[in-house]
Design a protein around this motif. Structure first.
Motif, PDB file in Angstrom:
ATOM      1  N   ILE A 141      40.346  46.385  41.502  1.00 27.77           N
ATOM      2  CA  ILE A 141      40.282  45.070  40.871  1.00 27.77           C
ATOM      3  C   ILE A 141      40.051  45.311  39.382  1.00 27.77           C
ATOM      4  N   ASP A 142      41.045  45.033  38.572  1.00 29.42           N
ATOM      5  CA  ASP A 142      40.944  45.204  37.123  1.00 29.42           C
ATOM      6  C   ASP A 142      40.191  44.003  36.560  1.00 29.42           C
ATOM      7  N   ALA A 143      38.934  44.231  36.183  1.00 27.80           N
ATOM      8  CA  ALA A 143      38.082  43.151  35.693  1.00 27.80           C
ATOM      9  C   ALA A 143      38.284  42.869  34.213  1.00 27.80           C
ATOM     10  N   GLY A 144      39.112  43.677  33.550  1.00 26.07           N
ATOM     11  CA  GLY A 144      39.291  43.494  32.119  1.00 26.07           C
ATOM     12  C   GLY A 144      38.148  44.133  31.355  1.00 26.07           C
ATOM     13  N   PRO A 145      37.949  43.739  30.100  1.00 23.04           N
ATOM     14  CA  PRO A 145      36.892  44.324  29.274  1.00 23.04           C
ATOM     15  C   PRO A 145      35.543  43.641  29.528  1.00 23.04           C
ATOM     16  N   VAL A 146      34.831  44.092  30.561  1.00 23.90           N
ATOM     17  CA  VAL A 146      33.569  43.458  30.956  1.00 23.90           C
ATOM     18  C   VAL A 146      32.377  44.406  30.852  1.00 23.90           C
ATOM     19  N   GLY A 147      32.529  45.501  30.105  1.00 24.84           N
ATOM     20  CA  GLY A 147      31.431  46.447  29.982  1.00 24.84           C
ATOM     21  C   GLY A 147      31.052  47.009  31.341  1.00 24.84           C
ATOM     22  N   HIS A 148      29.760  47.095  31.596  1.00 25.98           N
ATOM     23  CA  HIS A 148      29.273  47.624  32.876  1.00 25.98           C
ATOM     24  C   HIS A 148      29.017  46.496  33.879  1.00 25.98           C
ATOM     25  N   LEU A 149      29.462  45.309  33.549  1.00 25.05           N
ATOM     26  CA  LEU A 149      29.309  44.117  34.386  1.00 25.05           C
ATOM     27  C   LEU A 149      27.836  43.916  34.776  1.00 25.05           C
ATOM     28  N   ASP A 150      26.998  43.939  33.760  1.00 21.30           N
ATOM     29  CA  ASP A 150      25.569  43.758  33.949  1.00 21.30           C
ATOM     30  C   ASP A 150      25.048  42.756  32.922  1.00 21.30           C
ATOM     31  N   SER A 151      23.753  42.533  32.916  1.00 20.56           N
ATOM     32  CA  SER A 151      23.153  41.545  32.015  1.00 20.56           C
ATOM     33  C   SER A 151      23.441  41.855  30.555  1.00 20.56           C
ATOM     34  N   SER A 152      23.389  43.130  30.169  1.00 23.31           N
ATOM     35  CA  SER A 152      23.630  43.474  28.767  1.00 23.31           C
ATOM     36  C   SER A 152      25.091  43.267  28.378  1.00 23.31           C
ATOM     37  N   SER A 153      25.979  43.154  29.366  1.00 19.88           N
ATOM     38  CA  SER A 153      27.395  42.858  29.098  1.00 19.88           C
ATOM     39  C   SER A 153      27.673  41.359  29.152  1.00 19.88           C
ATOM     40  N   GLY A 154      26.623  40.566  29.370  1.00 17.93           N
ATOM     41  CA  GLY A 154      26.784  39.116  29.400  1.00 17.93           C
ATOM     42  C   GLY A 154      26.924  38.524  30.788  1.00 17.93           C
ATOM     43  N   PHE A 155      26.641  39.306  31.812  1.00 17.67           N
ATOM     44  CA  PHE A 155      26.769  38.801  33.172  1.00 17.67           C
ATOM     45  C   PHE A 155      25.407  38.562  33.770  1.00 17.67           C
TER      46      PHE A 155
END
Length: 171
Positions: A141-155
């Protein structure tokens, strides 16, 4: 809508990474929902994979009910280590942004998996994430530019993740 779409599986095991996710992290939000359990509880300090695998096995064997694993970061590697050594009522796994570790298990997982890969994860290149998915027999699943998909990445909330989980649970 999320809860209504989870028809076949009612047990979701959240397999955390190395640290304790912040309160706004998507996995913390999901952990507050009925049917979601930490396996193991997020560690306060790093622990060995063997300890994490044993804790996951303990939760899995506590019930014969089918389970979907939801792993983030090093939790993905915990799942791969667990699958190398055990079998159980796991029907699928949502594996989110694993870190690159050279000696990570590379055997095919014995259940369906979706591997969410970021285009700009500082812990794993997109190409290495795709290599994990290929080795584990999972769908990329290509999530795009989402960093590490964590709080510091905005998630905090992660609605796309909820859709992926609903898809796994309904198959």
């Amino acid at each position: 809508m999320f809860a209504a779409t989870l028809l076949r599986v009612t047990r979701f095991l959240l397999v955390p990474g190395r640290g304790v996710p912040f309160g706004n992290h998507w996995s913390r939000q999901w952990a507050r929902r009925r049917g979601f359990t930490w396996a193991p509880e997020p560690p306060g300090t790093p622990v060995m994979f063997a300890d994490r695998v044993a804790a996951l096995q303990s939760v899995l064997v506590s019930s014969e009910e089918p389970a979907v694993l939801v792993a983030h970061s090093a939790g993905c590697l915990t799942v791969a280590h667990w699958a190398r050594e055990h079998a159980g009522p796991v029907v699928a796994a949502l594996l989110v942004t694993p870190p690159l570790v050279e000696d990570a298990p590379r055997e095919r997982l014995p259940f369906r998996s979706l591997l969410v890969v970021s285009r700009d994860d500082p812990q794993c290149s997109f190409e290495d994430g795709v290599a994990y998915a290929t080795a584990w027999g999972g769908e990329v699943i290509d999530a795009g530019p989402v960093g590490h998909l964590d709080s510091s990445s905005g998630f905090g909330p992660w609605p796309d993740g909820e859709k992926l989980l609903a898809r796994l649970a309904a198959e």
